[in-house]
Motif scaffolding. Structure first.
Motif, PDB file in Angstrom:
ATOM      1  N   ILE A 147       0.845  -1.201   0.000  1.00 34.97           N
ATOM      2  CA  ILE A 147       0.000   0.000   0.000  1.00 34.97           C
ATOM      3  C   ILE A 147       0.877   1.245   0.000  1.00 34.97           C
ATOM      4  O   ILE A 147       0.636   2.195  -0.760  1.00 34.97           O
ATOM      5  CB  ILE A 147      -0.942  -0.003   1.222  1.00 34.97           C
ATOM      6  N   ALA A 148       1.914   1.240   0.822  1.00 36.70           N
ATOM      7  CA  ALA A 148       2.821   2.391   0.899  1.00 36.70           C
ATOM      8  C   ALA A 148       3.563   2.608  -0.412  1.00 36.70           C
ATOM      9  O   ALA A 148       3.949   3.742  -0.739  1.00 36.70           O
ATOM     10  CB  ALA A 148       3.817   2.196   2.038  1.00 36.70           C
ATOM     11  N   ALA A 149       3.742   1.531  -1.186  1.00 37.58           N
ATOM     12  CA  ALA A 149       4.473   1.627  -2.454  1.00 37.58           C
ATOM     13  C   ALA A 149       3.565   1.947  -3.636  1.00 37.58           C
ATOM     14  O   ALA A 149       4.024   1.941  -4.780  1.00 37.58           O
ATOM     15  CB  ALA A 149       5.218   0.326  -2.714  1.00 37.58           C
ATOM     16  N   GLY A 150       2.313   2.227  -3.373  1.00 40.85           N
ATOM     17  CA  GLY A 150       1.403   2.584  -4.466  1.00 40.85           C
ATOM     18  C   GLY A 150       0.105   1.825  -4.486  1.00 40.85           C
ATOM     19  O   GLY A 150      -0.796   2.147  -5.271  1.00 40.85           O
ATOM     20  N   GLY A 151       0.001   0.796  -3.637  1.00 41.77           N
ATOM     21  CA  GLY A 151      -1.272   0.110  -3.507  1.00 41.77           C
ATOM     22  C   GLY A 151      -1.553  -0.914  -4.588  1.00 41.77           C
ATOM     23  O   GLY A 151      -0.646  -1.475  -5.204  1.00 41.77           O
ATOM     24  N   PHE A 152      -2.837  -1.135  -4.848  1.00 41.18           N
ATOM     25  CA  PHE A 152      -3.290  -2.196  -5.744  1.00 41.18           C
ATOM     26  C   PHE A 152      -4.154  -1.638  -6.862  1.00 41.18           C
ATOM     27  O   PHE A 152      -4.792  -0.599  -6.722  1.00 41.18           O
ATOM     28  CB  PHE A 152      -4.086  -3.245  -4.956  1.00 41.18           C
ATOM     29  N   ARG A 153      -4.146  -2.379  -7.968  1.00 42.92           N
ATOM     30  CA  ARG A 153      -4.988  -2.045  -9.113  1.00 42.92           C
ATOM     31  C   ARG A 153      -5.981  -3.182  -9.331  1.00 42.92           C
ATOM     32  O   ARG A 153      -5.764  -4.300  -8.885  1.00 42.92           O
ATOM     33  CB  ARG A 153      -4.134  -1.855 -10.367  1.00 42.92           C
ATOM     34  N   SER A 154      -7.015  -2.899 -10.063  1.00 43.89           N
ATOM     35  CA  SER A 154      -8.068  -3.899 -10.256  1.00 43.89           C
ATOM     36  C   SER A 154      -7.592  -5.104 -11.065  1.00 43.89           C
ATOM     37  O   SER A 154      -8.193  -6.181 -10.984  1.00 43.89           O
ATOM     38  CB  SER A 154      -9.278  -3.270 -10.957  1.00 43.89           C
ATOM     39  N   ASN A 155      -6.520  -4.954 -11.810  1.00 39.96           N
ATOM     40  CA  ASN A 155      -6.010  -6.081 -12.598  1.00 39.96           C
ATOM     41  C   ASN A 155      -4.715  -6.644 -12.013  1.00 39.96           C
ATOM     42  O   ASN A 155      -3.931  -7.278 -12.709  1.00 39.96           O
ATOM     43  CB  ASN A 155      -5.800  -5.695 -14.063  1.00 39.96           C
ATOM     44  N   ASP A 156      -4.503  -6.418 -10.718  1.00 35.70           N
ATOM     45  CA  ASP A 156      -3.397  -7.062 -10.022  1.00 35.70           C
ATOM     46  C   ASP A 156      -3.789  -8.488  -9.645  1.00 35.70           C
ATOM     47  O   ASP A 156      -4.892  -8.718  -9.130  1.00 35.70           O
ATOM     48  CB  ASP A 156      -3.036  -6.311  -8.731  1.00 35.70           C
ATOM     49  N   LEU A 157      -2.892  -9.415  -9.881  1.00 33.44           N
ATOM     50  CA  LEU A 157      -3.063 -10.777  -9.398  1.00 33.44           C
ATOM     51  C   LEU A 157      -2.071 -10.977  -8.261  1.00 33.44           C
ATOM     52  O   LEU A 157      -0.863 -10.797  -8.443  1.00 33.44           O
ATOM     53  CB  LEU A 157      -2.794 -11.793 -10.505  1.00 33.44           C
ATOM     54  N   THR A 158      -2.574 -11.316  -7.093  1.00 32.61           N
ATOM     55  CA  THR A 158      -1.702 -11.560  -5.953  1.00 32.61           C
ATOM     56  C   THR A 158      -1.718 -13.046  -5.618  1.00 32.61           C
ATOM     57  O   THR A 158      -2.684 -13.749  -5.880  1.00 32.61           O
ATOM     58  CB  THR A 158      -2.149 -10.758  -4.722  1.00 32.61           C
ATOM     59  N   THR A 159      -0.627 -13.520  -5.039  1.00 34.30           N
ATOM     60  CA  THR A 159      -0.569 -14.889  -4.542  1.00 34.30           C
ATOM     61  C   THR A 159      -0.243 -14.854  -3.061  1.00 34.30           C
ATOM     62  O   THR A 159       0.497 -13.977  -2.605  1.00 34.30           O
ATOM     63  CB  THR A 159       0.481 -15.741  -5.278  1.00 34.30           C
ATOM     64  N   VAL A 160      -0.796 -15.810  -2.329  1.00 32.29           N
ATOM     65  CA  VAL A 160      -0.541 -15.903  -0.891  1.00 32.29           C
ATOM     66  C   VAL A 160      -0.323 -17.372  -0.527  1.00 32.29           C
ATOM     67  O   VAL A 160      -1.149 -18.230  -0.825  1.00 32.29           O
ATOM     68  CB  VAL A 160      -1.718 -15.357  -0.058  1.00 32.29           C
TER      69      VAL A 160
END
Length: 321
Positions: free
Chosen positions: A128-141
């Motif tokens: 978030i501090a580095a610019g956050g998220f976009r709607s077409n971001d794919l994250t893995t956990v």
């Protein structure tokens, strides 16, 4: 159950009710998708099971070849990919930590070696501090294995019931952060914790202790964690796709020949070659590049990463993101 699209294909289907079951892939949602989801970048969260060092080494088996004439060793960071490398490659992305061909660096690590579930919030905050998220971001956990080990090591000072309850609480805490990622606009590929009760570490603990079946107890901790995680995540395949790594590892252990595995009980890496320094030149007799289930006492092998990566890619392409 959620059904995803293959890339480039069109799906006109309304998904109905969804249930999470231990033996079924269980993240879906009531929605229709008419366009494929093509992420613009991939952001990786979790522990060392989803991490490359700055030099490209991973907490699995690294691929090192030796020139028979000069005896020079060559490390190929693109070979023996871990599961998130496979996901990134599916979209034509690479990580800065392994980019020998100067490819498209659109995959990024927020994961940390040794991370616990409690550390995930800080990883997300850093993004978030580095610019956050976009709607077409794919994250893995993928996170929780270090939690399972931490809890197990408190037995028998703490009771099995108490430890299983805390494992469930940590699964719930993970679900809260995964749901937070979805609320922030990211799409999430969530891997649950592989069955560490099948690991060489668990089998050794079982052989050294006669009070209870220690391997079965570790499996119980994993199950409590995963069940709580699965019951608390948002049940909507538009946002979260569940990768059931626990089930895949169990199947690999029960039917090793189906996965070209020769050994599912012993670590492939020599004890003298601790991860992330283990490579194809530092394996026990009989071990090869991908014929063992476990790299060391509890980290997964190349073959296991391949299988989990395949599950994740299927989830990413078939969920109605």
């Amino acid at each position: 159950m959620s059904f995803f699209l293959n890339r480039g294909r069109i799906l006109r289907r309304v998904l109905g009710g969804v249930a999470i079951a231990a033996a079924l892939v269980a993240c879906g949602g009531g929605t229709s998708q008419y366009e494929e989801f093509n992420p613009s970048r991939i952001i990786v969260f979790g522990d060392e099971n989803s991490l490359l060092n700055a030099d490209g080494k991973r907490w699995a088996i690294n691929n090192v070849s030796v020139d028979t004439t000069t005896s020079v060793e060559t490390f190929a960071c693109g070979s023996n990919p871990i599961w998130v490398q496979r996901v990134a490659s599916n979209y034509g992305f690479v990580f800065e930590q392994c980019n020998p061909d100067d490819g498209n660096v659109q995959a990024f690590f927020r994961s940390n070696n040794g991370a616990l579930v409690a550390d995930l919030q800080a990883q997300i905050d850093a993004q978030i501090a580095a610019g956050g998220f976009r709607s077409n971001d794919l994250t893995t956990v993928m996170i929780g294995a270090n939690d399972i080990l931490e809890l197990y090591k408190q037995f028998p000072t703490r009771t099995a019931s108490d430890l299983k309850s805390e494992a469930a609480e940590r699964g719930k805490t993970l679900a809260t952060q995964v749901n937070r990622l979805a609320d922030l606009g990211a799409r999430v590929l969530l891997s649950n914790v592989p069955d560490m009760g099948l690991s060489p570490y668990a089998l050794t603990e079982k052989s050294l202790n006669t009070d209870v079946d220690r391997a079965a107890f570790i499996t119980d901790l994993v199950q409590a964690f995963n069940e709580s995680l699965g019951s608390k995540i948002v049940i909507d395949g538009r946002y979260i796709g569940l990768v059931q790594s626990d089930v895949r590892v169990q199947v690999m252990e029960k039917s090793p020949s189906s996965f070209d595995l020769d050994n599912v009980k012993v670590a492939a890496c020599l004890e003298s070659a601790a991860l992330p320094d283990c490579n194809t030149q530092t394996l026990v007799d009989g071990a090869a590049n991908s014929n063992y289930l476990w790299a060391d006492s509890w980290h997964l092998s190349t073959r296991a990463h391949y299988e989990i990566g395949a599950l994740a890619i299927s989830r990413a392409e078939n969920n109605p993101f």
